[in-house]
Design an enzyme around this catalytic site. Structure first.
Site, PDB file in Angstrom:
ATOM      1  N   GLU A 139      31.995  27.849  44.194  1.00 21.90           N
ATOM      2  CA  GLU A 139      30.654  27.928  43.610  1.00 21.90           C
ATOM      3  C   GLU A 139      29.931  26.587  43.758  1.00 21.90           C
ATOM      4  O   GLU A 139      29.377  26.041  42.822  1.00 21.90           O
ATOM      5  CB  GLU A 139      30.727  28.356  42.144  1.00 21.90           C
ATOM      6  N   TYR A 211      36.248  32.005  46.740  1.00 24.10           N
ATOM      7  CA  TYR A 211      35.458  32.365  45.559  1.00 24.10           C
ATOM      8  C   TYR A 211      35.213  33.865  45.646  1.00 24.10           C
ATOM      9  O   TYR A 211      34.340  34.329  46.373  1.00 24.10           O
ATOM     10  CB  TYR A 211      34.145  31.582  45.530  1.00 24.10           C
ATOM     11  N   ASP A 252      38.752  30.665  42.467  1.00 21.01           N
ATOM     12  CA  ASP A 252      38.275  31.515  41.383  1.00 21.01           C
ATOM     13  C   ASP A 252      38.376  32.946  41.882  1.00 21.01           C
ATOM     14  O   ASP A 252      37.548  33.397  42.670  1.00 21.01           O
ATOM     15  CB  ASP A 252      36.833  31.141  41.034  1.00 21.01           C
ATOM     16  N   ASN A 254      38.223  35.650  40.048  1.00 20.55           N
ATOM     17  CA  ASN A 254      37.390  36.551  39.245  1.00 20.55           C
ATOM     18  C   ASN A 254      38.139  37.779  38.753  1.00 20.55           C
ATOM     19  O   ASN A 254      37.604  38.895  38.760  1.00 20.55           O
ATOM     20  CB  ASN A 254      36.130  36.953  40.023  1.00 20.55           C
ATOM     21  N   ASP A 350      32.130  25.045  33.672  1.00 15.80           N
ATOM     22  CA  ASP A 350      32.684  26.016  32.733  1.00 15.80           C
ATOM     23  C   ASP A 350      34.088  26.455  33.140  1.00 15.80           C
ATOM     24  O   ASP A 350      34.725  27.235  32.423  1.00 15.80           O
ATOM     25  CB  ASP A 350      31.759  27.230  32.562  1.00 15.80           C
TER      26      ASP A 350
END
Length: 361
Positions: A139, A211, A252, A254, A350
């Site tokens: 990201e 990602y 990541d 997800n 985050d």
């Protein structure tokens, strides 16, 4: 992580109500109820009049496309993240642990939620202290041509790929140990236009920095794409690499694989990242000969998260999700002697950085 932001905030509030096992209502909530009752009384005294319909042209002008909604939400989230996330911290975590020997490689993966933002928060100092051999970023949301060499940590080569849509997605890698080859994307245009994959080839293995697409920022509008298109094609890509040499798939991803991988599973069954479809797809892939390396060393550990919503102090309360992984070929597990680690005290995003140390013998 826009699809979970509002949901996590509601989860947090529910958790705070139930922490002591009670369902008592706070004074603030009582006041809100009383105010609502008072408003209801007032409304009954007012003569009801039919609401005027907005002109068709005006209503049409207010309508936004799905892409515009997503753009606006991502922009709002990034602005809020910049306000609420602290500078990269290097004082709390002992970044010298675990020790790394000459015949080992230290790999760090981190969703930075905007590379330009994290650069201004002490990123270079963190990297110099962490001293990874390979750093995989997700990201990044930046045009590679806008990255200046003097901003980057010394001693590293760096490679970034951006999405066709400006300010979205993107991945990057920084390497001290030069790879034999670097590949951008997986060779399928409909996936590669989002800049989600960079593969590094070394003598012993491939490192695949990824990602993974979110199943939906508003509802689950991309769930079918995620499961029926992306997962199918991307997993085939990993299988092809694995046929040549072992893989280390990081980033990541997800998905919170099991119920202990997020704080509040019961209320998130239909949330992006915890749908049965996403979890089943991930399980099916692992069954083909791959290992969630963190869970291998920490099979029942709860409260180990890598993402926290910036709303409502999710990080300080540890109301989070484990979305970041090192998935490795099963035959490579003998080269990982100690548990992968989470740098939960490192701020700036985050997500927190995660790491693994791999033997090169």
């Amino acid at each position: 992580m826009t699809s979970r932001t509002k949901k996590l905030k509601m989860d947090e509030e529910e958790i705070l109500k139930k922490e002591d096992g009670s369902e008592t209502t706070s004074e603030e909530e009582k006041e809100e109820v009383e105010e609502e009752e008072e408003e209801d009384k007032k409304r009954k005294l007012v003569k009801k009049t039919p609401a005027k319909k907005a002109p068709a042209k005006k209503a049409a002008a207010k309508k936004k496309s799905k892409d515009e909604d997503e753009d606006e939400e991502e922009k709002e989230e990034e602005e809020e993240t910049n306000k609420t996330t602290a500078s990269v911290s290097i004082a709390i975590d002992n970044l010298d642990e675990p020790k790394v020997e000459e015949n080992q490689m230290k790999i760090i993966s981190w969703n930075v939620a905007g590379f330009k933002s994290v650069l201004s928060k002490g990123f270079t100092e963190y990297v110099e202290k962490e001293n990874p051999d390979v750093l995989c970023l997700q990201e990044t949301k930046i045009n590679p041509s806008n990255i200046k060499k003097d901003q980057m940590p010394k001693g590293y080569e760096y490679h970034f790929i951006e999405a066709d849509q400006k300010g979205h997605h993107g991945t990057g890698v920084l390497t001290k140990k030069k790879p034999n080859a670097i590949t951008f994307g997986i060779g399928i245009a409909k996936h590669d236009n989002e800049g989600r994959v960079i593969t590094l080839e070394y003598d012993q293995f491939y490192i695949v920095n990824t990602y993974i697409p979110n199943a939906g920022t508003r509802g689950l509008q991309r769930l079918d794409y995620r499961i029926k298109e992306w997962d199918v094609d991307f997993q085939a890509y990993l299988e092809k690499l694995n046929a040549t040499k072992p893989i280390i798939w990081c980033g990541d991803l997800n998905v919170a694989h099991t119920e202990i991988d997020l704080k509040n599973p019961k209320t998130n069954k239909k949330s992006a990242g915890f749908t049965i479809e996403e979890r089943t797809s991930f399980s099916n892939f692992l069954e083909k000969g791959y290992v969630d390396s963190y869970r291998h060393f920490n099979p029942g550990k709860e409260g180990s998260y890598t993402f926290w919503s910036y709303l409502g102090g999710g990080r300080s309360k540890n109301v989070g999700w484990r979305l970041d992984y090192f998935v490795v070929s099963k035959r490579l597990m003998d080269s990982i002697k100690i548990s992968p680690f989470h740098r939960t005290s490192v701020m700036g995003s985050d997500h927190c950085p995660i790491g693994v140390v791999v033997d090169l013998n």
